[in-house]
Design a protein around this motif. Structure first.
Motif, PDB file in Angstrom:
ATOM      1  N   THR A   1       1.103  -1.491   0.622  1.00 41.54           N
ATOM      2  CA  THR A   1      -0.167   0.487   0.599  1.00 41.54           C
ATOM      3  C   THR A   1       1.271   1.126   0.255  1.00 41.54           C
ATOM      4  N   LYS A   2       2.662   1.406   0.063  1.00 41.29           N
ATOM      5  CA  LYS A   2       2.765   2.014   0.380  1.00 41.29           C
ATOM      6  C   LYS A   2       4.003   1.802  -1.207  1.00 41.29           C
ATOM      7  N   PRO A   3       3.644   1.796  -1.644  1.00 41.53           N
ATOM      8  CA  PRO A   3       4.998   1.942  -2.859  1.00 41.53           C
ATOM      9  C   PRO A   3       6.137   3.285  -3.332  1.00 41.53           C
ATOM     10  N   MET A   4       5.507   4.346  -2.718  1.00 42.47           N
ATOM     11  CA  MET A   4       6.990   5.255  -2.483  1.00 42.47           C
ATOM     12  C   MET A   4       8.074   4.645  -1.733  1.00 42.47           C
ATOM     13  N   ARG A   5       7.690   4.011  -0.728  1.00 41.57           N
ATOM     14  CA  ARG A   5       8.188   3.791   0.427  1.00 41.57           C
ATOM     15  C   ARG A   5       8.722   2.390  -0.063  1.00 41.57           C
ATOM     16  N   MET A   6       8.335   1.642  -1.187  1.00 41.54           N
ATOM     17  CA  MET A   6       8.678   0.882  -1.514  1.00 41.54           C
ATOM     18  C   MET A   6      10.109   0.707  -2.407  1.00 41.54           C
ATOM     19  N   LYS A   7      10.146   2.481  -3.087  1.00 41.75           N
ATOM     20  CA  LYS A   7      10.686   1.822  -4.166  1.00 41.75           C
ATOM     21  C   LYS A   7      11.988   2.411  -3.762  1.00 41.75           C
ATOM     22  N   GLY A   8      11.939   3.462  -2.531  1.00 38.92           N
ATOM     23  CA  GLY A   8      13.049   3.836  -1.349  1.00 38.92           C
ATOM     24  C   GLY A   8      13.497   2.540  -0.312  1.00 38.92           C
ATOM     25  N   ILE A   9      13.082   1.428  -0.755  1.00 35.64           N
ATOM     26  CA  ILE A   9      14.011   0.247   0.302  1.00 35.64           C
ATOM     27  C   ILE A   9      14.665  -0.599  -0.899  1.00 35.64           C
ATOM     28  N   ILE A  10      14.365  -0.478  -1.954  1.00 32.34           N
ATOM     29  CA  ILE A  10      15.089  -1.278  -3.387  1.00 32.34           C
ATOM     30  C   ILE A  10      15.924  -0.548  -4.064  1.00 32.34           C
ATOM     31  N   GLN A  11      15.649   1.474  -3.783  1.00 34.45           N
ATOM     32  CA  GLN A  11      17.104   1.541  -4.668  1.00 34.45           C
ATOM     33  C   GLN A  11      17.704   2.017  -3.930  1.00 34.45           C
TER      34      GLN A  11
END
Length: 690
Positions: free
Chosen positions: A444-454
């Motif tokens: 439910t938090k795609p921007m946090r997913m982005k931060g974690i992966i990057q």
């Protein structure tokens, strides 16, 4: 390891000498009707009478029907809910120390040497040194040979070993040399103590977090001080150690020193006590590269020596662990066509993975480990990262809620462990994980997913994969909308479990949606499907229906029948016999004693995980008993008996029967022993599931 089976008779297929009521003519249904109702179409000649016709059936059987637990005599153990008195942590600690001093816990040094003066702590040792008292209460030795006879010169458990009768005097003289350990990725005590005291820093992770703008205020100031060559922040004229253990959940574990390289900061600790490079070496390398740490150059990365030492002792092909790939030369793993054993909580332990490797698994992955626990130095959590030499393509799975927590974790893991890839769990549906913002909550938090992966991608050179579900709520799948972004963020592979978090493990996996995601994914991203694979025909269908899928991850299917890997490779339905299945259990016990130890504690730990596995294996229905093959994962088995007594026993749903099987392999259980399976999937319609 040769292990004698108990001589107790197996239960009769019909449930013993019970008096049955006059049978009622059963209603026969066609196999097609049974399959339509998700009932396993067992051949009529193997069906048992309905439970209502058997009034004397043991009350300990769960779901009735395939065993007679009361015929076990002394082996019968009922599962009872006992209300335990709530005790304070101080009281529990006091009782634990008192128990350690009892004869039940002999000092390991004394047990190995049989010399009460060998322990360097003498009277201050927290364990007992009374050999006579220990031997008086020690349970009888188990039949078979010590699992360490061919691994160590001397068994590390000495007289505490439950196979001490097989020890040979002068064993060290019979072996030419001590064999190397076959397991690696253990956490050293020195590093663990530094984690306990928050005295390890993460320069590569913090540099990447700063670059992405994901670093907290204190850590941003820290990076600036580090770039200026300041070893610690000076406040009020004195050196201070700053921590940030409160506030936002994402900052549960912080660097207590001001982001110096991972270096032992104890005044009385030698420079190489923990295998870390000292501060001077770090500064020298930094000056030689003449670059700032914000760009994370190789010279600014403080490496541990422990990883190189582990690699040297690892029973695998030798590699140059000092060689470091740059960000553009990351290792690429080709998942296409390989059989992937999923990371399985509790049951996916190292001995179970060894069994699956023998049966044909190509890729293995450790159990999910929580990042906050790893950063706190919890030994039980680091044990999930252990790797055996037979695991030639091995990854670890971690779970966290925030980019800084996960980046720090992978930074530490990259120094301490030897792994081929790191998988981030973004699909775990368990409440305790989701409520902390991790697992499926990240969907439910795609921007946090982005931060974690990057942040993870920029911190280490190890290939990064992620595991997700189709979405959080049923009917609201969302992975297809971010599948291209996942590749751009830095993931090399994504595993899609074909259910939402709300569905948990109910309903069938949505493979059509997995296909849709795979077709939208870029060529650089491996897409792996997961869900309901229980036969080689399932595997073939998914691979042929969507060539864009690189491979399929096998989870519950491997728990119920680990020989599924053999079936896929040999393209056949294996009508495995009960004796062949028992031999697999023997292998697991042997691997378990090597992993957890051959003393009483190790034996009971092996028994516990064996029982957890048996709580899954009883769901398997032999091929020769089915009217329709192959078995489907969602079929409910009727009450039936096997082709022999052992096969009937293995089909039992009774925990008492599982315990009896464990007694065949590991001897009698301790007095008062009880067991209840850990895994019980939550109901689909619970309120917190949406």
């Amino acid at each position: 390891m040769e292990t004698a089976l108990a001589e107790a008779p197996l239960p009769s297929p019909g449930g013993g000498e019970e008096a049955l009521q006059p049978p009622i003519a059963p209603v026969h249904r066609s196999p097609e009707d049974l399959v339509a109702k998700a009932i396993a179409p067992v051949k009529p000649e193997f069906l048992l009478p309905p439970p209502l016709l058997r009034p004397h059936q043991s009350s300990t059987t769960c779901g009735g029907g395939s065993s007679n637990a009361k015929s076990h005599g002394e082996s019968e153990i009922r599962i009872s809910a006992v209300v335990k008195e709530k005790k304070s942590k101080r009281q529990l600690k006091r009782e634990r120390r008192k128990e350690q001093k009892s004869a039940l816990h002999i000092c390991p040094v004394v047990a190995k040497t049989k010399n009460i003066n060998a322990c360097k702590y003498h009277g201050n040792c927290r364990f007992s040194h009374d050999l006579d008292a220990f031997l008086a209460q020690k349970p009888e030795d188990l039949e078979g040979n010590c699992p360490f006879l061919n691994v160590e010169e001397v068994c590390p458990y000495g007289i505490a070993c439950r196979f001490s009768g097989s020890h040979k005097d002068g064993a060290s003289e019979t072996l030419n040399s001590k064999k190397k350990s076959s397991e690696i990725n253990g956490l050293s005590k020195d590093v663990q103590k530094l984690l306990w005291k928050n005295k390890i820093s993460f320069p590569r992770a913090d540099a990447q977090l700063k670059l992405l703008g994901l670093l907290g205020k204190k850590n941003s100031k820290t990076i600036q001080d580090q770039e200026e060559g300041c070893p610690a922040v000076v406040a009020n004229g004195s050196q201070t150690l700053e921590t940030d253990n409160g506030g936002d959940v994402g900052y549960e574990v912080r660097d207590s020193v001001e982001n110096l390289p991972a270096t032992c900061m104890e005044e009385n600790c030698s420079d190489d006590a923990s295998g870390y490079d000292n501060i001077k070496t770090f500064k020298k390398a930094k000056n030689q590269d003449n670059v700032k740490s914000s760009s994370a150059p190789e010279g600014c990365v403080a490496r541990t020596g422990s990883k190189d030492i582990l690699m040297a002792n690892f029973c695998a092909p030798e590699t140059d662990s000092s060689f470091k790939l740059n960000a553009r030369e990351k290792k690429i793993i080709d998942f296409r066509g390989k059989l992937y054993l999923a990371p399985l909580t509790t049951v996916g332990n190292l001995p179970f993975r060894r069994v699956c490797k023998v049966l044909g698994a190509d890729i293995t992955c450790g159990e999910m480990a929580m990042c906050t626990n790893l950063l706190q130095g919890q030994a039980s959590e680091w044990a999930l990262l252990r790797r055996h030499s037979s695991e030639d393509l091995f990854g670890i799975q971690i779970c966290g809620a925030y980019p800084d927590t996960i980046a720090h974790t992978v930074d530490l893991i990259d120094r301490e462990c030897v792994v081929d890839f790191i998988d981030i769990n973004m699909g775990c549906p368990i409440d305790i994980v989701v409520n902390k913002g991790a697992g499926s909550c990240l969907l439910t938090k795609p921007m946090r997913m982005k931060g974690i992966i990057q942040a993870t991608y920029g911190t280490v050179d190890t290939p990064l994969t992620v595991k997700v579900r189709t979405g959080y709520f049923e009917g609201k799948n969302r992975i297809d909308s971010i599948i291209s972004d996942v590749s751009q963020w830095g993931a090399s592979a994504i595993t899609i479990h074909g259910r939402t978090r709300q569905q948990r493990y109910s309903k069938l996996a949505d493979w059509d949606y997995i296909y849709q995601c795979a077709r939208k994914a870029p060529d650089t991203l491996h897409v792996l499907g997961n869900g309901d694979i229980f036969s080689y025909t399932d595997w073939n269908r998914h691979i042929s229906d969507c060539p864009e899928i690189s491979t399929c991850m096998i989870a519950r299917g491997a728990l119920i029948k680990p020989w599924l890997f053999t079936e896929i490779k040999e393209q056949r339905h294996w009508d495995i016999s009960s004796n062949e299945r028992l031999n697999m259990l023997k292998d697991f016990v042997h691997f378990g004693l090597e992993h957890w130890g051959s003393d009483t504690k190790g034996v009971e730990t092996t028994r516990h995980f064996l029982l957890e596995w048996l709580s899954y294996t009883h769901r398997y229905i032999p091929v020769g008993l089915l009217d329709v093959i192959p078995q489907r994962l969602n079929w409910r088995p009727p009450s039936y008996f096997g082709r022999d007594d052992l096969e009937t026993l293995m089909a039992s749903e009774s925990a008492a029967d599982w315990i009896w099987i464990s007694e065949m392999l590991l001897g009698k259980v301790p007095a008062g022993f009880t067991f209840a399976p850990k895994h019980k999937s939550n109901a689909y319609d619970r309120a917190e599931n949406g």
